[in-house]
Every structure is written in C-alpha cells, then in structure tokens.
Motif scaffolding. Sequence first.
Motif, PDB file in Angstrom:
ATOM      1  N   LEU C 113      10.204 -23.864  -3.949  1.00 36.36           N
ATOM      2  CA  LEU C 113       9.336 -22.688  -3.946  1.00 36.36           C
ATOM      3  C   LEU C 113       8.479 -22.619  -5.202  1.00 36.36           C
ATOM      4  O   LEU C 113       7.436 -21.988  -5.220  1.00 36.36           O
ATOM      5  CB  LEU C 113      10.185 -21.421  -3.888  1.00 36.36           C
ATOM      6  CG  LEU C 113      10.457 -20.790  -2.533  1.00 36.36           C
ATOM      7  CD1 LEU C 113      11.160 -19.467  -2.729  1.00 36.36           C
ATOM      8  CD2 LEU C 113       9.169 -20.596  -1.763  1.00 36.36           C
ATOM      9  N   TRP C 147      10.101 -24.572   2.416  1.00 33.92           N
ATOM     10  CA  TRP C 147       9.739 -23.282   1.829  1.00 33.92           C
ATOM     11  C   TRP C 147      10.471 -22.110   2.461  1.00 33.92           C
ATOM     12  O   TRP C 147      10.739 -21.114   1.806  1.00 33.92           O
ATOM     13  CB  TRP C 147       8.216 -23.066   1.970  1.00 33.92           C
ATOM     14  CG  TRP C 147       7.507 -23.433   0.721  1.00 33.92           C
ATOM     15  CD1 TRP C 147       7.904 -24.354  -0.194  1.00 33.92           C
ATOM     16  CD2 TRP C 147       6.291 -22.869   0.236  1.00 33.92           C
ATOM     17  NE1 TRP C 147       7.002 -24.418  -1.220  1.00 33.92           N
ATOM     18  CE2 TRP C 147       6.002 -23.519  -0.981  1.00 33.92           C
ATOM     19  CE3 TRP C 147       5.424 -21.900   0.712  1.00 33.92           C
ATOM     20  CZ2 TRP C 147       4.871 -23.213  -1.740  1.00 33.92           C
ATOM     21  CZ3 TRP C 147       4.295 -21.603  -0.035  1.00 33.92           C
ATOM     22  CH2 TRP C 147       4.029 -22.255  -1.247  1.00 33.92           C
ATOM     23  N   THR C 149      13.507 -22.161   4.037  1.00 35.87           N
ATOM     24  CA  THR C 149      14.957 -22.155   3.860  1.00 35.87           C
ATOM     25  C   THR C 149      15.420 -21.324   2.663  1.00 35.87           C
ATOM     26  O   THR C 149      16.378 -20.564   2.791  1.00 35.87           O
ATOM     27  CB  THR C 149      15.499 -23.595   3.750  1.00 35.87           C
ATOM     28  OG1 THR C 149      15.016 -24.330   4.869  1.00 35.87           O
ATOM     29  CG2 THR C 149      17.013 -23.615   3.755  1.00 35.87           C
ATOM     30  N   TYR C 153      18.144 -18.498   3.027  1.00 38.39           N
ATOM     31  CA  TYR C 153      19.362 -18.726   2.251  1.00 38.39           C
ATOM     32  C   TYR C 153      19.663 -17.531   1.335  1.00 38.39           C
ATOM     33  O   TYR C 153      20.781 -17.018   1.311  1.00 38.39           O
ATOM     34  CB  TYR C 153      19.179 -20.013   1.453  1.00 38.39           C
ATOM     35  CG  TYR C 153      20.239 -20.313   0.427  1.00 38.39           C
ATOM     36  CD1 TYR C 153      21.462 -20.853   0.788  1.00 38.39           C
ATOM     37  CD2 TYR C 153      19.992 -20.065  -0.924  1.00 38.39           C
ATOM     38  CE1 TYR C 153      22.420 -21.140  -0.154  1.00 38.39           C
ATOM     39  CE2 TYR C 153      20.945 -20.359  -1.877  1.00 38.39           C
ATOM     40  CZ  TYR C 153      22.158 -20.895  -1.494  1.00 38.39           C
ATOM     41  OH  TYR C 153      23.100 -21.165  -2.442  1.00 38.39           O
ATOM     42  N   LEU C 200      11.243 -14.097   8.713  1.00 40.06           N
ATOM     43  CA  LEU C 200      10.549 -14.501   7.496  1.00 40.06           C
ATOM     44  C   LEU C 200      10.147 -15.965   7.569  1.00 40.06           C
ATOM     45  O   LEU C 200       9.019 -16.331   7.221  1.00 40.06           O
ATOM     46  CB  LEU C 200      11.453 -14.297   6.272  1.00 40.06           C
ATOM     47  CG  LEU C 200      11.639 -12.865   5.792  1.00 40.06           C
ATOM     48  CD1 LEU C 200      12.614 -12.840   4.628  1.00 40.06           C
ATOM     49  CD2 LEU C 200      10.306 -12.282   5.377  1.00 40.06           C
ATOM     50  N   ILE C 203       7.147 -16.348   9.772  1.00 44.46           N
ATOM     51  CA  ILE C 203       5.904 -15.872   9.153  1.00 44.46           C
ATOM     52  C   ILE C 203       5.425 -16.845   8.067  1.00 44.46           C
ATOM     53  O   ILE C 203       4.248 -17.143   7.969  1.00 44.46           O
ATOM     54  CB  ILE C 203       6.101 -14.460   8.578  1.00 44.46           C
ATOM     55  CG1 ILE C 203       6.315 -13.475   9.726  1.00 44.46           C
ATOM     56  CG2 ILE C 203       4.898 -14.040   7.757  1.00 44.46           C
ATOM     57  CD1 ILE C 203       6.710 -12.093   9.286  1.00 44.46           C
ATOM     58  N   SER C 250       1.662 -10.269  11.712  1.00 47.63           N
ATOM     59  CA  SER C 250       2.475  -9.914  10.544  1.00 47.63           C
ATOM     60  C   SER C 250       2.901  -8.452  10.579  1.00 47.63           C
ATOM     61  O   SER C 250       4.053  -8.122  10.327  1.00 47.63           O
ATOM     62  CB  SER C 250       1.698 -10.179   9.260  1.00 47.63           C
ATOM     63  OG  SER C 250       1.527 -11.553   9.088  1.00 47.63           O
ATOM     64  N   ILE C 254       6.582  -6.937  10.692  1.00 47.16           N
ATOM     65  CA  ILE C 254       7.146  -5.950   9.759  1.00 47.16           C
ATOM     66  C   ILE C 254       7.737  -4.789  10.540  1.00 47.16           C
ATOM     67  O   ILE C 254       8.848  -4.339  10.257  1.00 47.16           O
ATOM     68  CB  ILE C 254       6.077  -5.406   8.788  1.00 47.16           C
ATOM     69  CG1 ILE C 254       5.556  -6.510   7.884  1.00 47.16           C
ATOM     70  CG2 ILE C 254       6.665  -4.290   7.925  1.00 47.16           C
ATOM     71  CD1 ILE C 254       4.626  -6.002   6.800  1.00 47.16           C
ATOM     72  N   LEU C 263      12.391  -1.017   5.241  1.00 49.20           N
ATOM     73  CA  LEU C 263      11.353  -1.707   4.480  1.00 49.20           C
ATOM     74  C   LEU C 263      11.777  -2.050   3.056  1.00 49.20           C
ATOM     75  O   LEU C 263      11.537  -3.137   2.563  1.00 49.20           O
ATOM     76  CB  LEU C 263      10.088  -0.847   4.460  1.00 49.20           C
ATOM     77  CG  LEU C 263       8.832  -1.530   3.941  1.00 49.20           C
ATOM     78  CD1 LEU C 263       8.493  -2.731   4.786  1.00 49.20           C
ATOM     79  CD2 LEU C 263       7.670  -0.561   3.936  1.00 49.20           C
ATOM     80  N   GLU C 264      12.434  -1.110   2.435  1.00 49.90           N
ATOM     81  CA  GLU C 264      12.789  -1.346   1.040  1.00 49.90           C
ATOM     82  C   GLU C 264      13.772  -2.503   0.911  1.00 49.90           C
ATOM     83  O   GLU C 264      13.654  -3.375   0.070  1.00 49.90           O
ATOM     84  CB  GLU C 264      13.395  -0.087   0.429  1.00 49.90           C
ATOM     85  CG  GLU C 264      13.588  -0.252  -1.047  1.00 49.90           C
ATOM     86  CD  GLU C 264      14.024   1.036  -1.704  1.00 49.90           C
ATOM     87  OE1 GLU C 264      14.305   0.983  -2.885  1.00 49.90           O
ATOM     88  OE2 GLU C 264      14.085   2.079  -1.027  1.00 49.90           O
ATOM     89  N   SER C 267      11.914  -5.763   1.357  1.00 50.28           N
ATOM     90  CA  SER C 267      11.109  -6.227   0.234  1.00 50.28           C
ATOM     91  C   SER C 267      11.987  -6.716  -0.904  1.00 50.28           C
ATOM     92  O   SER C 267      11.598  -7.596  -1.663  1.00 50.28           O
ATOM     93  CB  SER C 267      10.183  -5.116  -0.235  1.00 50.28           C
ATOM     94  OG  SER C 267      10.927  -3.985  -0.566  1.00 50.28           O
ATOM     95  N   LYS C 268      13.192  -6.155  -0.998  1.00 47.12           N
ATOM     96  CA  LYS C 268      14.106  -6.667  -2.022  1.00 47.12           C
ATOM     97  C   LYS C 268      14.544  -8.079  -1.667  1.00 47.12           C
ATOM     98  O   LYS C 268      14.688  -8.930  -2.527  1.00 47.12           O
ATOM     99  CB  LYS C 268      15.342  -5.764  -2.115  1.00 47.12           C
ATOM    100  CG  LYS C 268      15.140  -4.578  -3.025  1.00 47.12           C
ATOM    101  CD  LYS C 268      16.447  -3.822  -3.156  1.00 47.12           C
ATOM    102  CE  LYS C 268      16.179  -2.395  -3.539  1.00 47.12           C
ATOM    103  NZ  LYS C 268      17.370  -1.564  -3.389  1.00 47.12           N
ATOM    104  N   LEU C 270      12.874 -10.231  -0.054  1.00 44.23           N
ATOM    105  CA  LEU C 270      11.768 -11.185  -0.094  1.00 44.23           C
ATOM    106  C   LEU C 270      11.626 -11.859  -1.442  1.00 44.23           C
ATOM    107  O   LEU C 270      11.088 -12.951  -1.541  1.00 44.23           O
ATOM    108  CB  LEU C 270      10.461 -10.459   0.227  1.00 44.23           C
ATOM    109  CG  LEU C 270      10.172 -10.266   1.709  1.00 44.23           C
ATOM    110  CD1 LEU C 270       9.011  -9.317   1.878  1.00 44.23           C
ATOM    111  CD2 LEU C 270       9.854 -11.601   2.360  1.00 44.23           C
ATOM    112  N   SER C 271      12.084 -11.202  -2.486  1.00 44.75           N
ATOM    113  CA  SER C 271      11.804 -11.761  -3.804  1.00 44.75           C
ATOM    114  C   SER C 271      12.959 -12.623  -4.294  1.00 44.75           C
ATOM    115  O   SER C 271      14.047 -12.517  -3.825  1.00 44.75           O
ATOM    116  CB  SER C 271      11.543 -10.645  -4.786  1.00 44.75           C
ATOM    117  OG  SER C 271      12.533  -9.683  -4.660  1.00 44.75           O
TER     118      SER C 271
END
Lengths: 305, 377, 271
Positions: C113, C147, C149, C153, C200, C203, C250, C254, C263-264, C267-268, C270-271
Amino acid sequence: MSERNSVLPSSLASAWEPIADQSRSNRALLLMAPLIVFELLVFVVPFFILLRISFAEESSDLVYAEGTWTLQAYVDVFTSGLLRSIVGYSFMLGIAVTLVTVVIAIFYAYAIWRSDGLIKSLLLFSVVLPLLTTLVIRTYAFQPLLSPTGTVNEILLSLGIINSSIQIVPSTVGVVIGQTYIVLPYAVLAIYSVMATMDWHVVEAARDLGASRPRSVLEVVVPQVMPGIIVASVISFAWSVGAYAAPDLLSNSISFAMQVEDLMLSGLRYPLAAAFSVVMLVLMLVCIGVLFAVLNRFGGDFELA
Amino acid sequence: MSEITLSELEKQYGETTAVEDVSVEINDGELLCLLGPSGSGKSTTLRMIAGLETPTDGEISIGEDDVTDRPAYERNTSTVFQDWALFPHKSVLENVAFGLKMRDVPAEEREERARAMLERVQMGSYDDEDPTNLSGGQKQRVALARSLAVNPDVLLLDEPLSNLDKRLREDMQIELREIHEDLEETFVHVTHDQDEAFTLADRIGIMADGNLVQVGSPNEVYENPKNRFIEGFLGDTNFIDGEVDRVTAETVHVETELGREIVLPTDEEPDIDEGAELTLSLRPEILSIDQPVSAQSDGGQTVLADGSTTNAVIGTVENVLYRGSTVRYSVSSNGTTMFVERTGASTDALTAGDDIRIDWNGADVLAFRADGTRVSL
Amino acid sequence: MTSNLHRETFEDVAFRAGYLALLVFMLLPLLVVIVTSFSGSGRIAFPPDSFSLVWYGEFFESIRWLNAFTNSLIVGFGTALAATVLGVMGAFGQEIEDGSFGKLLAPLVLIPLLIPPVILGITLLMYFNEVGLRGSYASIVLAHTLWATPLVYFVMRSVFSRFDWQQLDAAHDLGAGPIRSFVQVVLPNVKHGIFVGALLAFIISLQEFVMALFLSTPNTETIPVLAWTEIRQALDPMVSVVSTFLILISVGAIVVAVIATNLEWLSKQLS
C-alpha cells in the motif's frame, strides 16, 4: 462429537479433517499460508526480478538481454541531467504535498472529531466519497475549475479580485492542489482514526491549565496523534513522489512516474526503467526513515523555539 | 480573595436542561462539596466554574471579577478530572510543569516548582515515569500536583476519587482535607458519595435535577434535610407512608401502613391538614430493638414525662445481613418491610423468624408531604 | 471582557469557516463531474453552457465503454473474491495464534500500500512478462488484490480482536465441533466485517488505474484506464458520464455498507 460433525455437509467436514487434526499453531499457519504465499509470489519475487533486470544489459530486439550483468543502467540514471532534474522535481512535489496535506488533515480530522450529528456524518462522507472515486476523475475535475478560462478564474475576474486570469492549471501549483486532493482523504482518516481514541478531557485539562486553543492542540493533540500523522505523512509522501495522473493532467512538468512509463512503454528500455525505479525507491525509503525519526521526536514534550 | 459567586446559573444542551437554576456564594478558603446523583448537574456546574462550559444564562464571578465569558485558559482555576486526564505522552514531571510552561515560567524554575509539588504529594521519585504506567492512586496524586502547581485561586475537583478503591479513597479524602487546610484555598469538590462529602466538606450543596436544593454544613444538612429527596439520598432510611388522622396543639397523629398510629410531637401547630398524605422517615439509628417482653406489650405509643412520645411496633425478622461492623435485619411488620441495624458487638444475635419489638422516639421522626417538602414539627 | 468574547467568537467562526471551505473543496470536484455529464455541448465547462442527456445516450451506444464496464466488473469481482479469502483466512489464522510468522505478516501485507503504484505497476509488468500472464484478467486481479488484501486483512483483524473468543470456548464446551462452532458462533459476529471487507476490495479494484494502465491490453482495459486514454486525447463530457456512474456505484456501496454497519465504524476501518 463425531456424531455432531456428521450433521455437516460431508465435503465441508472432509475439508476440515486435515486442519482439525493439526495442533493450534499449525492450524494458524495453514490459515495464514495462502496469504503468505500470495505476498511472496506477487510482491517479493517480482521485486527481486525488478532488481535483477536493473542489472541487465539493454538489448535492441528484446526489452533486455537475459543473463547479462552490468551497472550501465545505474550509471545512466546518475549521469543523466534529465533524470536528475526529474528526481528533484518529484521529491519537491512530494515534500510540498505532504506538508500541505498533513496540516489540512490535522485540522479536518480535528473538525470531524469535535463535531457531532449531521455535520460529523457529512464531514466523514466528504472524506470517504472521494476515497472511493477513481483518481482519474478526481484529477481531471480540476481542469474546468482551475484552467485560465475555468470556474475559479471567472469568479475571481467577475468579483474584480484579479484583472487578468491566472494560470493555476497547468502549473506546479495546480499539481500540488490536485495531488493534495488525491491523498487528503487517506491522511484525514489515518489521523482521525487515532484521534477518535483520544480522551477529550486531556485537551480540556490543557486549556484549564492555561493553554490557548491553538496551543492546546499543538501541545496535547498533535503529540498524541503522532502515529496517525506518521502514517499520513508516509502515504502522502510516497504517493506524491510517485504521482502520475496529477502532474500529467495539471502541469507541463515531467514527474518520475511519467518518465518511467515513457521508458517502459514507449522506449522499451527495461533495465533503465528498473534501475530508475530502484533508485527512487531507495531514496524514498531513506526520506521516509528520516521523516519517521524526526516526527517521532515530536511524540514527547517539545519546546516552542 | 477568591470567593465564588454563582447567580442564576443555567445550562442547556439543545432541548435538555443540565443546570436549571444555581445560585450560591462560596466563601474564600472554603471547601464546598457539590453532592448529587449522576445527571443532577453537579459536574456541569463545576465545568462552568472552570470555564469548560459556557453558561446559557446567569453569571459567575471569582473574587471581584466577572468571569462568565472568560475561557478556561484565562481563569485561575484548576481542575482535577474524574479520569485525571494526564497527558499520556509527557512524563510525570512534564505533566506537573505544564501549567507553568503555559504561563511562560522559565524551564529551570518550573522544573524546580514541579519537583517540589511532586514531593508534596509523595510522588517525588516518579518524575521520569510515563503516567500511563502509574496506578490509579498515583495518577490521582500527579493530577492533584499538576493542578496545584499553577497556584490556582480555586481548585475544582470533579469526582477525582470515584475511580479508586474504597480503602485508597478514604486515605485520599484525609489527605485532600489536609492539603486544603494547608493551602487555605477555595476548593469545590463534586461527588456522588455522601460519605466523601461528609468527610471533606465545610459545606455541602446538594443538587437534584439541575437545581441546588440545599446548602449547609454537613451537620445541618443531615439533621435538617429540606425535602424527602435529600433524606433518601443522604443515607439509608425507612420511608413509611401514612395519612394524617388528627392534629392537636402538641401532636400529630398519623395512621400508617404499619397498621399503627404514629404520634409526632410538635412545638407549634404544623402546617398540615387532617387527611393529608405524609411520608415518615425512620432512620435506622433512631430505632432500637428488643425481643418482645410479653404478649401484651405489642407496640403502640407512650407519652413520656418530658412530653416526647415513644412509639413501637412488633415485627418478624425476615433476613439477617452481616455488614462488617453492623448487622442489618429486615423486619416485616403488618406486611411492610423495614430495616434496623445493630452494631455487631450486640449480644444475643437474632435469627430469621424471631419476633421483635422496634422502639423509637417520636421526636426523631421526620415527616414529608406528598410533594416531598418537609413538615416542620 | 468583550475582547475575550470576541476572540473566542472569532476562533469559532474561523474554525467553522475553515472546515466548511474544506468540505466544499472535498465535494466540489465530484460535483463538477456529475454536473458536466449533463452538458449539452462537446466541451467540459463548469457550469455547462447547456444541459442535455446526449452523452448518456452516447455511452450506451459505445461498445468500447460497455466492454470496459464489463472488464471492470470481472476484475472487481475477482479481486473481491481473492482479497476476501486471503484476508479473512490470514487474519483468522493470526487470531488463533500470533506466532513469529504472524508478526511478519502484518508489515508484509501492508507494505504494497505504501509503494507508489507506478513502481508496483512496472514491477508486476516485468514479472508477468516473465511468467506469461501478461494481458490476462488474472494479472490485473492479482495486482489489485495486492492493494485490496491489506484493507480486508486489517478490517478483519479489528473485527476478530473485538470478538469475544470465550464464546467459542463456550460453544466447544457445549459440544459444538470446530466447524459447527465457527458457523454458529463466530460467523454471525464477523459476517458484517467480511461483507464490508469484500465491498472495499471491490471498490478499490473498480477505482484503481495506474497498475491497470500498465497491465491491461485493449481487450482487458477497465473503465478508469479507458477514461484516462480518452481524457488525454480530448476532454469531452463522456468521461463525466462514466465518472458519474462510478460515483453512483461508490455512493450505492457506502449506503449498503452503512446499512450493514455504520459510517463512522467504516471510516475507521478504512485507514
């Protein structure tokens, strides 16, 4: 137990058989094995091949001459003024975008953290949506906005703020804006995910002890979200140095990624492209290492000048 | 001077009212405990004094200054938080020196003062420690040192002891008391624990539903609770429902769910009508127990020589609960369950099924109207 | 006193103005894309000179765009499948026992990544040339899986770490075999995580373009690759039409994910 197992479809049960017999750690290893093999075959091995090709001689009929060993590609990279200037430009871009992105991302993550209800959802949505949109779209949309005849210029002209249109696109400023837009969502989420675990009382305690609002953020929030800032910086930096779409669409300059594509697909000069990539990768790793060390120092108490 | 005046303080969050109307004067050097159940608005009041919340209405002044609109960092108040809120990425010493750093005290001086403050709370040898490695009690001491280091006019304590275990909490209460006596600064301490409030406070302010219901010395509040809520909140008691049967110049006769009339002596004619519903509070400490002397002695009341009345009921012990130094008995009388206590040292332990007689002096009984207000007798 | 009040108010206003400006900055480019797709002329301008649906009509008549759309779906589903299987198994294995292999796994999975996609692209291009996978769907799927995985993971790591494993012991204790207890006890608790992970991955693949650009041929080119080629030749509203479809997919994803979780939380992860 065996009786209960027989309730399952026999194919499932027989697939489980060899795994069930294993000890706990072997079972764990068996489950992890496909992922490890995948990473080795599709990630580690390809990089060794890249490295190998970078030491091969060029060939006029094939993309490179198999079985040959030479340092010629590296010599070419280091002696070519064009490539050197491209390296310089790419790193300048990476540093500029990283600085802008991280500052904005801290601010935006803080705004998300402190807001609630509809505003919070909207702010999060505004981060997640671009993230899920292809980089091609994210980049070209800036053309009609920032070009000399674009929306921004028209607004500024009609408001009388400027007399003649300014050229934001194509220019390096345009690339920085476009590339910042590309990496900002990742940076915001990286920082926000750490910030969300923070205790608001700690910020209140700092204000209570006399820290003004900006200072309480600098003294208490920033050091605590440093892991997120490090991730955000590394992502912003690595992707901006290797930026492809934004420099191509929004400027007339040539970035490393554009040059390497040209070497590969048009020039078919595999060894030179490979060596150039290896050199860039090493330089980036060094920069990331320095970045990491510097930022880590700010994890503790620090003096303001 | 750092007396605090709160006048008609109000705080609303959207539709909900956290603090409705709080007015009180806190004297210079006083230790005031704001006591109330969770959600009563006591922490919000404290946070408004600290400047961490802006009041919707009303005024706050500290000393001569109106500080209502002043942000937290421009008030010389200092808060010890419930979870202590130590800065996790700074060392213990840096934590304590933080407030001085914000006041631009030179590095050497602030380190010296921070060290002195750490010594004072017996944490001198922990200066280099990472605060996340400390125990609850140690964190509490560091938080206290951090707040005291800035030499605040007012120290605000937001339930700082509630996360400690009982033993440690009691030790810290005594220490806090000593520190307060040493410093002679104004302390406002928020707690939901009555024992803590009684141990620490010069005065206690009891809060309920966003209002300051009663302010007074611990003794005053305990002896003269203003309403039924306070009586119930300050300690375990038996509430017995009844109806006024007859009011005379000297006594009020109440027909109760115990199946007996309880007689309350009065000094003057009380403001209560016949037929009104009353709730009587029989605190365990006014109740004494005896095994019934004889079958005839089955309760009722006697007017004593001094004009006070004793009352008694007969009941059956249902349950015995050993609580360390005391033994608590639940006793059923006429279908109503009451509890009484004896110190563990008392002789001849009672067991479930025993019939006993409960006596009390009518003058010790508190009476409350249906709306919760106290009947002055 | 008033000066204090003014400064507080000023800070509040500046803060709010700051993040609202950023909100506009984040959403404006996407708005430009959607609005220009309804352009009546052949030039992309914002706001457009005139509005029409002609470019939508063009899209459904263009075999090349429809082929690219099919290619994107094939690669997307392939990536989702591969990344989900690899990611879920890996994270589950590591949850069972985090041995020395496990400690190596996290950085190994994460590093791709952080490498610029151009470098990954040329590396994989050289590699697939060697092993003879060049020009296949598999080559793009494998690149995208590299990208996707890590996301699956890490989502699964966090899902598994929040799962109360005593439940599994309890199930064993009550006589359920390994598979039965996994299906009955673990799966219901982690299925949302698996679903979000797969979504994810899909997308990521749908949007990725640099690696796809290197690895695809005219027969396997995905939508972003075709869009890129078109943009470089002439910027016409057709690209906006395609982009609008991608944005809609997309947003749809979502919405589905929000229904499955919230949503929250997403987004957590995702990072």
